[in-house]
Enzyme design. Structure first.
Site, PDB file in Angstrom:
ATOM      1  N   SER A  49     -16.899  29.964  -8.428  1.00  0.00           N
ATOM      2  CA  SER A  49     -17.581  29.176  -7.399  1.00  0.00           C
ATOM      3  C   SER A  49     -18.974  29.746  -7.197  1.00  0.00           C
ATOM      4  CB  SER A  49     -16.805  29.251  -6.076  1.00  0.00           C
ATOM      5  OG  SER A  49     -17.578  28.746  -4.998  1.00  0.00           O
TER       6      SER A  49
ATOM      7  N   TYR B 171     -13.093  33.942   0.534  1.00  0.00           N
ATOM      8  CA  TYR B 171     -13.126  33.044  -0.622  1.00  0.00           C
ATOM      9  C   TYR B 171     -14.177  33.495  -1.625  1.00  0.00           C
ATOM     10  CZ  TYR B 171     -13.823  28.711  -3.279  1.00  0.00           C
ATOM     11  OH  TYR B 171     -13.950  27.785  -4.293  1.00  0.00           O
TER      12      TYR B 171
END
Length: 260
Positions: A145, A158
């Site tokens: 990501s 995350y």
């Protein structure tokens, strides 16, 4: 027909990757947590599933036992293993001061530990099938990501888990390069998947990530749109293909210019 394994195949990006790889003529083993292959109901995948070009195996990437069962399943198939795409992932949104240790461990178990476990077992099987590949045709791609490289207030756990996934993939790539196995990562930005849209409660809130939020260190998306899963599947398909045979240890950010 060469086989590619896709984890997290029930998600938006995972399903798009499966469809794209099938278009390229690969056989795909899709894996996810669900006991039944719900993704086979998708119009783009149903025909391939009925024909046997797409198969499904439930796998928990956080369980060493479950991943070992995946490796044994692949071993019994005896098919040439062309590649792996690590798509399995979950999101957690909360500042780190409000993140419980249980949530920290859960998001890291899927996003980081899962990449380590699956890549390790698949790589060993690739080496068993062929210790060296002079054509460098075999490829492993991990979906990380853009939060892995750009800190954001709400994505502490995350982002850390995705940074770990990126780094462990690079380390695998360094070790496996001598055997002709390429390992690369793709870092999507905001993508129109259930992981992103479910919290919108039926509203179209795509304007928010496009505009950005300086208070959360989000730069916005210069290209003016959030990604569709197909936008992520295309570079993944390229990186798994022989066309990328001289590309390894690289990270490709696919986020419309949101990070740079």
């Amino acid at each position: 027909m060469s086989l590619i394994v896709v984890t997290g195949a029930g998600g938006g990006i995972g399903a798009a990757v499966c469809a794209r790889l099938l278009e390229d003529g690969y056989s795909v083993l899709a894996t996810d947590l669900a006991p039944e292959p719900a993704l086979a109901k998708a119009p783009s995948l149903a025909t391939a599933y009925a024909e046997g070009r797409l198969s499904y195996l439930p796998v928990d990437v956080t369980s060493e036992q479950s991943v070992a069962a995946l490796e044994e399943y692949l071993r019994q198939l005896g098919r040439p293993l062309q590649g792996l795409v690590n798509c399995a992932g979950i999101v957690h949104t909360a500042p780190l001061l409000e993140t419980s240790y249980a949530d920290w461990k859960r998001v890291n178990a899927v996003n980081a530990d899962g990449v380590f476990l699956v890549t390790r077992e698949v790589a060993w099987l690739m080496l068993e099938q062929a210790d060296t590949d002079p054509t460098n045709s075999r490829g492993i791609v991990t979906v990380s990501s853009n939060a892995a490289t750009t800190p954001r207030t709400e994505f502490g756990a995350y982002g850390a888990s995705k940074a770990a996934a990126l780094q462990v993939s690079r380390s695998f790539g360094l070790q496996l390069a001598a055997h002709g196995i390429r390992v690369n990562t793709v870092c999507p930005g905001t993508t129109r998947t259930p992981m992103v849209t479910d919290p919108w409660d039926g509203q179209d809130l795509s304007a928010q990530p496009i505009a950005g939020n300086p208070a959360s260190y989000r730069l916005g998306i210069p290209l003016g749109r959030i990604a569709d899963p197909q936008d992520i599947a295309e570079p993944i398909a390229f990186l798994t293909s022989p066309a990328a045979r001289h590309i390894t240890l690289q990270n490709l950010t696919v986020d419309g210019g949101a990070t740079f």
